[in-house]
Design a protein around this motif. Structure first.
Motif, short mmCIF file in Angstrom:
data_model
loop_
_atom_site.label_atom_id
_atom_site.label_comp_id
_atom_site.label_asym_id
_atom_site.label_seq_id
_atom_site.Cartn_x
_atom_site.Cartn_y
_atom_site.Cartn_z
N ILE A 87 0.84 -1.20 0.00
CA ILE A 87 0.00 0.00 0.00
C ILE A 87 0.87 1.25 0.00
O ILE A 87 0.61 2.21 -0.73
CB ILE A 87 -1.00 -0.04 1.17
N ALA A 88 1.95 1.21 0.78
CA ALA A 88 2.84 2.38 0.82
C ALA A 88 3.42 2.65 -0.57
O ALA A 88 3.59 3.80 -0.97
CB ALA A 88 3.94 2.15 1.83
N GLN A 89 3.66 1.60 -1.30
CA GLN A 89 4.26 1.73 -2.62
C GLN A 89 3.23 2.19 -3.65
O GLN A 89 3.48 3.08 -4.44
CB GLN A 89 4.79 0.34 -2.99
N ARG A 90 2.05 1.61 -3.59
CA ARG A 90 1.04 1.86 -4.63
C ARG A 90 0.08 2.99 -4.26
O ARG A 90 -0.39 3.72 -5.12
CB ARG A 90 0.22 0.58 -4.88
N PHE A 91 -0.25 3.06 -2.98
CA PHE A 91 -1.25 4.06 -2.55
C PHE A 91 -0.75 4.79 -1.31
O PHE A 91 -1.33 4.67 -0.23
CB PHE A 91 -2.61 3.41 -2.26
N PRO A 92 0.35 5.53 -1.45
CA PRO A 92 0.87 6.21 -0.27
C PRO A 92 -0.16 7.15 0.37
O PRO A 92 -0.12 7.37 1.59
CB PRO A 92 2.08 6.99 -0.80
N VAL A 93 -1.09 7.64 -0.40
CA VAL A 93 -2.12 8.51 0.17
C VAL A 93 -2.98 7.74 1.17
O VAL A 93 -3.45 8.29 2.16
CB VAL A 93 -2.98 9.15 -0.95
N LEU A 94 -3.16 6.44 0.91
CA LEU A 94 -3.94 5.62 1.84
C LEU A 94 -3.15 5.37 3.12
O LEU A 94 -3.69 5.42 4.23
CB LEU A 94 -4.34 4.30 1.17
N THR A 95 -1.85 5.13 2.97
CA THR A 95 -1.00 4.95 4.16
C THR A 95 -1.11 6.18 5.07
O THR A 95 -1.25 6.06 6.29
CB THR A 95 0.47 4.76 3.73
N GLU A 96 -1.06 7.35 4.44
CA GLU A 96 -1.14 8.58 5.22
C GLU A 96 -2.52 8.71 5.89
O GLU A 96 -2.62 9.04 7.07
CB GLU A 96 -0.90 9.79 4.30
N ALA A 97 -3.56 8.40 5.13
CA ALA A 97 -4.92 8.54 5.67
C ALA A 97 -5.15 7.63 6.87
O ALA A 97 -5.77 8.04 7.85
CB ALA A 97 -5.94 8.26 4.57
N VAL A 98 -4.64 6.40 6.79
CA VAL A 98 -4.91 5.43 7.86
C VAL A 98 -4.32 5.91 9.19
O VAL A 98 -4.86 5.63 10.25
CB VAL A 98 -4.38 4.02 7.49
N LYS A 99 -3.21 6.67 9.10
CA LYS A 99 -2.63 7.20 10.35
C LYS A 99 -3.60 8.09 11.10
O LYS A 99 -3.45 8.33 12.29
CB LYS A 99 -1.36 8.00 10.03
N HIS A 100 -4.57 8.64 10.38
CA HIS A 100 -5.55 9.53 11.02
C HIS A 100 -6.77 8.78 11.53
O HIS A 100 -7.67 9.40 12.09
CB HIS A 100 -5.98 10.61 10.02
N VAL A 101 -6.82 7.48 11.30
CA VAL A 101 -7.98 6.72 11.76
C VAL A 101 -7.82 6.45 13.26
O VAL A 101 -6.99 5.65 13.69
CB VAL A 101 -8.11 5.37 11.00
N ALA A 102 -8.58 7.18 14.07
CA ALA A 102 -8.65 6.95 15.51
C ALA A 102 -7.27 6.78 16.14
O ALA A 102 -6.34 7.51 15.81
CB ALA A 102 -9.56 5.75 15.80
N HIS A 103 -7.16 5.83 17.07
CA HIS A 103 -5.95 5.64 17.85
C HIS A 103 -5.41 4.24 17.62
O HIS A 103 -6.10 3.39 17.09
CB HIS A 103 -6.26 5.84 19.34
N ILE A 104 -4.18 4.02 18.08
CA ILE A 104 -3.52 2.74 17.80
C ILE A 104 -4.36 1.55 18.25
O ILE A 104 -4.53 0.58 17.51
CB ILE A 104 -2.12 2.71 18.47
N ALA A 105 -4.94 1.65 19.45
CA ALA A 105 -5.71 0.51 19.96
C ALA A 105 -6.88 0.20 19.03
O ALA A 105 -7.21 -0.97 18.79
CB ALA A 105 -6.21 0.81 21.38
N SER A 178 3.42 8.68 -12.28
CA SER A 178 3.61 10.11 -11.95
C SER A 178 2.32 10.76 -11.45
O SER A 178 1.88 11.78 -11.94
CB SER A 178 4.22 10.89 -13.11
N THR A 179 1.74 10.06 -10.49
CA THR A 179 0.60 10.63 -9.78
C THR A 179 1.08 11.15 -8.43
O THR A 179 1.76 10.44 -7.69
CB THR A 179 -0.50 9.57 -9.57
N GLY A 180 0.75 12.39 -8.15
CA GLY A 180 1.05 12.94 -6.83
C GLY A 180 -0.21 12.92 -5.97
O GLY A 180 -1.32 12.77 -6.48
N TRP A 181 -0.03 13.05 -4.67
CA TRP A 181 -1.19 12.94 -3.78
C TRP A 181 -1.08 13.95 -2.63
O TRP A 181 0.01 14.44 -2.32
CB TRP A 181 -1.31 11.53 -3.21
N GLY A 182 -2.21 14.19 -2.03
CA GLY A 182 -2.24 15.01 -0.82
C GLY A 182 -3.35 14.54 0.09
O GLY A 182 -4.38 14.04 -0.38
N PHE A 183 -3.11 14.63 1.37
CA PHE A 183 -4.15 14.29 2.36
C PHE A 183 -4.04 15.28 3.50
O PHE A 183 -2.95 15.53 4.00
CB PHE A 183 -3.95 12.87 2.90
N GLU A 184 -5.14 15.86 3.91
CA GLU A 184 -5.16 16.78 5.04
C GLU A 184 -6.42 16.57 5.86
O GLU A 184 -7.50 16.36 5.30
CB GLU A 184 -5.14 18.26 4.56
#
Lengths: 290, 800
Positions: A87-105, A178-184
């Motif tokens: 996912i980090a390789q193909r959809f880094p935007v998803l990797t970034e988004a998942v970090k914002h999903v709630a808390h580690i637990a 050559s697709t760039g991404w952004g997540f905020e």
């Protein structure tokens, strides 16, 4: 804050789960990670007759390559999305988004399919499904079907799933080279649901936008792709003026709620700011920046 | 070797008081072996679920419990009708003029006065079954107009909450000094406005929990309670249940935080006791998080109209304020509705010379959960209002906020200083705290960096808040003026048992402060024994004859003082016994680290050997000596007045100019709490207090809709800062002059929450100074910042 009484069944297969759902006559609920369902039970917002635990069904987890994309099992936990190299390789935007999903637990328990089925209008993963043109694979009594993400979400906590249907996999088609991404995302605290969040992908050909996708959440009853803004951006030069007009289009297109955290006006203001930021990030990455 | 004059303490050995010793309670708490009230399992326990009012204001008609009574596992369903017969109502009385008390009852009868008030109790075999049965209760309510807005509630023609009272204003008082109107009239510069601090709730990690165990054999009742004030609860239950104190014991085992929310008598405490006695079974109720958020006492709900007059050089001339406290539905026991708003007024003059001061205070009842004490009690509001006014005056004079404060602080030679509200400050480091905080943060460099950031379009702000508070308040002042409880004294009983172990009994009730450690440090050092040889017994009404508990930054000072006196008395007895047993003069006995030795000889004995000789070897001591050296002592301590604790908080914040997100870049606290018993614990108290102050400044607000429904009743909607929102902070301690308290301690448990909201408010204001806005309201949530900034920018757009 204790759940009402309910029966409990461990589903052994997709067919078993579908059969149990059908048998419950609309009164049963599937449970996977339980991160939204259990609080709702404890608040007695739901009183299902039976909980059908799909956590032990084989083959519903894992991330695999299919040739034209990735196929992700519905029971794949957030933490596994977050830490997946594919996912980090193909959809880094998803990797970034998942970090914002709630808390580690919560990320350790919650599942991709569960988040999509819950369809919280301020959640990150439904927005990512919409952004990435996910195809949501479901099984039911009538067999299997695939639902495009932008047809899957119908409203707050409402999806196109039939009562006896179960999400099995989520397919994500690859993005162009050559697709760039952004997540905020803006939330009251780290890990909270979004007051507003936006994500974009921008693909370039000869310095111009060949393909662009823009999705927002937290600012309407469901996650939205803002096609009008995409149309305005497609083929344009990547200048800030175009981005501003895209922000304005988004502000006009969304219909946010007011609640104890933020007014509709503030959410509308925020989403415009975030759209500008994700487009600038995506532009920078598409041009080879970090 | 150097010797002190009092009993031969060896000054060269490491001190225990002042050392950062690890908390003695932590091994059990951190390994999951703590025993909180809900962990207490008694055979045959019944569980309570409460049907709480879903109306803010309504008359209760018929209550039909028939269906619930038939549900599985239900033992009984109870309403006020029975509870009123089983108990006597208790009132938070006070000698204050123009004060109106309201009753505390187990269950609402006749009327409900806030959404969340308990109305019906289901008692069942398990909490699950009890909650299931709640759905089987039908209550016929006649809705009444909800009284939500405090100003409307205070109006003469307002709908009344309590029919027997003249109106909703539960207390009104005016006080001050000098001629404010004259001074205001003559003053060249005046600043002021309406300040609003919104309602907050304590949100302890452990929600309230009570387990009552009535023993039909002994006719005695034990209440296990998550409370800060077992002594106050026990004494109230004596009246409520009409039982002698000898048959009533309240045990606060491990308690997971209180912050004031567990410092009052609660209806559920009365309920479980009455039901346990009625049913002859242990009865437990533990609040779930929703119940905690809607029914635990709340605080900080004030509207303050205030004005400060200064002369051209920044000297304060006059301060006046009109304070309206929204105290919710009831006057809380024992503190009364006066507690919070009166403290706002009392501490409003702050650490400054204010020659003319007047304050008009009203506490008004509304259909909300009752207001009770909360860490800081009133002072966070005083500091917010005053420190904002000080910055507003500085801005008008184009003076640096630091300079205007230094100019107006009570100076070293002016202590003791009597403020316009009657509080007397003893010497404390008002000036020193600010100077040190400015040094710590490198104030001139920070101002320079701010100017550079501004030039780059960044919104960086710096905020100062200085405050003073009274702590360790003794019997001459009392933390509860006019109330029929004594909060100003403590006694301690320390014994050496026949095995030589030291047990010290106190009336306080630690609920996270680490008092088991700090009191053990005091006892160990003052007695001459090792820290690990001291067992502290606290949080149990059977420990001492009179107790209240832990609140009002009192325990280290007052219980510490009682422990000091008692340890010294007992040390004298041990030395006297040792002198006979070792056959040397008392002056030649050394007693340190639990070892007794005769100086200049090789004769030593352990405390265990001494205890065995005293208790068990009948020939070892002459009879008259044996009677004198019984190895226990009990002493009483009263600091009479208490002492001043002061601090300066300095915050640097940055506001995102587009999203209005706030980040706290730096946070420095310099405080003077006198002699520090355990710096690690003091730092921890400051950190926790500042975190709650950050909550009050930026996040936390109990929100009611126009019908009086609490719409922030989950931890999703009631937003407390998490670790990610609390910055790392720098804390420094000053000890400018020993106070008159025994041991030189000043209380410090609340201070963090007092200074932080004001410092952050000033920093936000500074960050937005180019927009010409004033921060008049807390918490300054992103939404409020959006409103304030949008209004300012719209105004700018219109005028340009």
């Amino acid at each position: 804050m204790k759940p009402p009484p309910f029966a409990y069944v461990t589903a052994e297969s997709i067919e078993h789960a579908v059969a149990e759902l059908a048998r419950s006559d609309g009164e049963g609920k599937l449970v996977a990670g339980g991160q939204s369902l259990m609080p709702m039970l404890n608040f007695r917002l739901l009183e299902p007759s039976v909980l059908i635990d799909i956590g032990k069904i084989p083959d519903l987890t894992g991330i695999s390559e299919t040739g034209d994309g990735l196929s992700i099992g519905a029971l794949t936990r957030h933490v596994d999305l977050e830490t997946s190299h594919l996912i980090a390789q193909r959809f880094p935007v998803l990797t970034e988004a998942v970090k914002h999903v709630a808390h580690i637990a919560i990320r350790n328990r919650g599942t991709f399919g569960g988040s999509l089925c819950h369809a919280d209008p301020a959640a990150e993963l439904p927005m990512m499904a919409v952004l990435l043109d996910a195809r949501i694979c479901v099984s039911g009594q009538g067999g299997n079907r695939q639902i495009p993400a932008d047809k899957f979400f119908l409203g707050a906590l409402t999806t196109d799933l039939e009562e006896e249907e179960i999400v099995t996999r989520i397919d994500l088609p690859y993005l162009p080279e050559s697709t760039g991404w952004g997540f905020e995302e803006i939330s009251r605290r780290s890990g909270d649901f979004a007051l507003a969040a936006a994500a974009a992908t921008v693909s370039l050909v000869d310095g111009k936008i060949s393909e662009v996708r823009l999705a927002v959440t937290g600012v309407d009853d469901l996650p939205l792709r803002i096609r009008a803004a995409e149309d305005a951006l497609r083929g344009s030069e990547l200048d800030d003026a175009v981005f501003s007009s895209a922000s304005q289009i988004v502000r006009d297109a969304v219909n946010p709620n007011s609640d104890v955290h933020a007014s509709a006006d503030y959410r509308r203001h925020l989403i415009g700011v975030l759209v500008g930021r994700v487009l600038r990030s995506a532009r920078s990455r598409a041009r080879g920046g970090a | 070797m150097s010797k002190s004059s009092d009993g031969g303490i060896d000054l060269t050995r490491p001190k225990i008081i002042g050392a950062p010793v690890q908390r003695l309670e932590d091994p059990r708490l951190l390994t999951g072996h703590g025993k909180f009230t809900d962990d207490v399992k008694l055979r045959g326990t019944l569980h309570v679920a409460l049907r709480r009012s879903d109306h803010a204001h309504a008359r209760i008609g018929t209550i039909d419990t028939a269906e619930a009574e038939e549900m599985p596992g239900v033992v009984g369903v109870f309403t006020a009708e029975l509870l009123d017969a089983l108990t006597r109502p208790v009132f938070a009385t006070s000698k204050m003029k123009d004060y109106h008390a309201t009753p505390v009852r187990a269950l609402a009868g006749g009327k409900v006065r806030f959404a969340g008030e308990p109305v019906v109790a289901v008692v069942a075999q398990s909490r699950y079954l009890a909650e299931d049965a709640l759905a089987g209760i039908e209550i016929d309510y006649t809705p009444l107009e909800p009284v939500v807005d405090p100003e409307e509630a205070a109006a003469d023609n307002a709908v009344k909450l309590h029919d027997h009272l003249p109106g909703n204003v539960l207390v009104a008082r005016r006080f001050g000094v000098g001629d404010v109107e004259q001074a205001m009239g003559d003053a060249p510069i005046k600043v002021g406005g309406r300040f609003r601090f919104h309602r907050k709730t304590p949100t302890a990690l452990e929600a309230r929990s009570y387990l009552a165990d009535y023993d039909q054999g002994t006719r005695a009742l034990t209440l296990y309670a998550s409370t800060q004030v077992p002594g106050i609860v026990r004494d109230a239950l004596v009246e409520v249940l009409d039982m002698p104190g000898s048959k009533l014991r309240v045990i606060a085992g491990d308690v997971g935080g209180g912050f004031g929310g567990k410092a009052s008598l609660n209806p559920e405490e009365i309920l479980v006791c009455a039901l346990s006695r009625h049913l002859g079974r242990p009865v437990k109720w533990t609040a779930d998080r929703v119940e905690d958020l809607i029914s635990t006492s709340q605080s900080f709900d004030e509207i303050v109209d205030a004005e400060l007059a200064v002369d051209q050089d920044g000297t304060f001339l006059a301060l006046k304020a009109d304070i309206l406290g929204d105290v919710g539905a009831f006057s809380i026991y024992p503190w009364t509705a006066a507690l919070e708003p009166m403290q706002v007024a009392g501490f409003l003059p702050g650490p400054y010379r204010v020659p003319n001061f007047s304050a008009n205070v009203r506490a008004v009842a509304t259909n909300k959960a009752p207001m009770g004490p909360y860490r800081g009690v009133g002072r966070p509001i005083s500091a917010f209002v005053l420190e904002r006014l000080v910055d507003m005056a500085a801005k008008k004079l184009a003076m640096d906020p630091k300079e205007i404060r230094l100019r107006n602080f009570v100076k070293e030679e002016e202590f003791p200083h009597r403020t316009g509200s009657g509080i007397v400050w003893d010497r404390s480091g008002f000036t020193e705290c600010l100077e040190r905080a400015a040094d710590a943060i490198n104030y001139p460099a920070l101002r320079k960096r701010q100017a550079e950031a501004r030039a780059d379009g960044r919104w960086l702000g710096i905020g100062i808040a200085s405050y003073a508070e009274l702590t360790g308040i003794g019997s001459r002042l009392s933390a509860a003026p006019g109330m029929p409880i004594n909060t100003g004294t403590e006694s301690a009983t320390i014994s050496v048992d026949s095995s030589g172990a030291v047990t010290a009994h106190f009336g306080i009730a630690s609920h996270g402060q680490g008092l088991e450690t700090t009191l053990a440090q005091i006892v160990a050092e003052e007695m001459g024994v090792r820290l690990e040889d001291v067992e502290i017994v606290q949080g149990d009404t059977s420990a001492v004859a009179h107790s209240t508990g832990t609140y009002a930054s009192r325990s280290a000072v007052i219980a510490g003082g009682a422990g000091t006196l008692t340890a010294r008395t007992l040390r004298g007895k041990i030395i006297e016994a040792a002198s006979h047993l070792l056959d040397v003069d008392m002056a030649d006995i050394d007693f340190a680290d639990s070892l007794i030795s005769a100086r200049g000889t090789n004769k030593t004995m352990s405390l265990r050997e001494l205890a065995r000789a005293v208790y068990s070897q009948m020939g070892s001591l002459p009879g008259d000596i044996r009677a004198k050296v019984d190895l226990q002592a009990s002493e009483f301590y009263d600091p009479h007045f208490g002492t001043t604790t002061s601090a300066t908080h300095l915050a640097a914040v940055e506001i995102d100019p587009e999203t209005y997100e706030v980040s706290i870049e730096k946070f420095v606290v310099v405080e003077d709490c006198g002699r520090v018993i355990n710096p690690m614990i003091v730092d921890g108290q400051v950190h926790g207090g500042v975190a709650q102050g950050i909550g009050a400044a930026l996040f936390e607000e109990v929100v009611h809709d126009v019908t009086g429904q609490n719409i922030s009743a989950t931890l999703v909607d009631y937003v407390i800062p998490s670790a990610a929102e609390v910055p790392s902070m720098e804390v420094h301690h000053l000890d400018v002059e020993a106070p008159s308290t025994l041991g030189g301690y000043r209380g410090m448990g609340e201070g963090g929450t007092i200074g932080a909201p004001a410092a952050i408010a000033n920093a936000l204001n500074d960050a937005l100074s180019h927009l010409g806005v004033e921060i008049m309201e807390l918490p300054m949530t992103p939404e409020r910042l959006f409103q304030v900034i949008s209004a300012a920018q719209d105004g700018e757009a219109e005028s340009s």
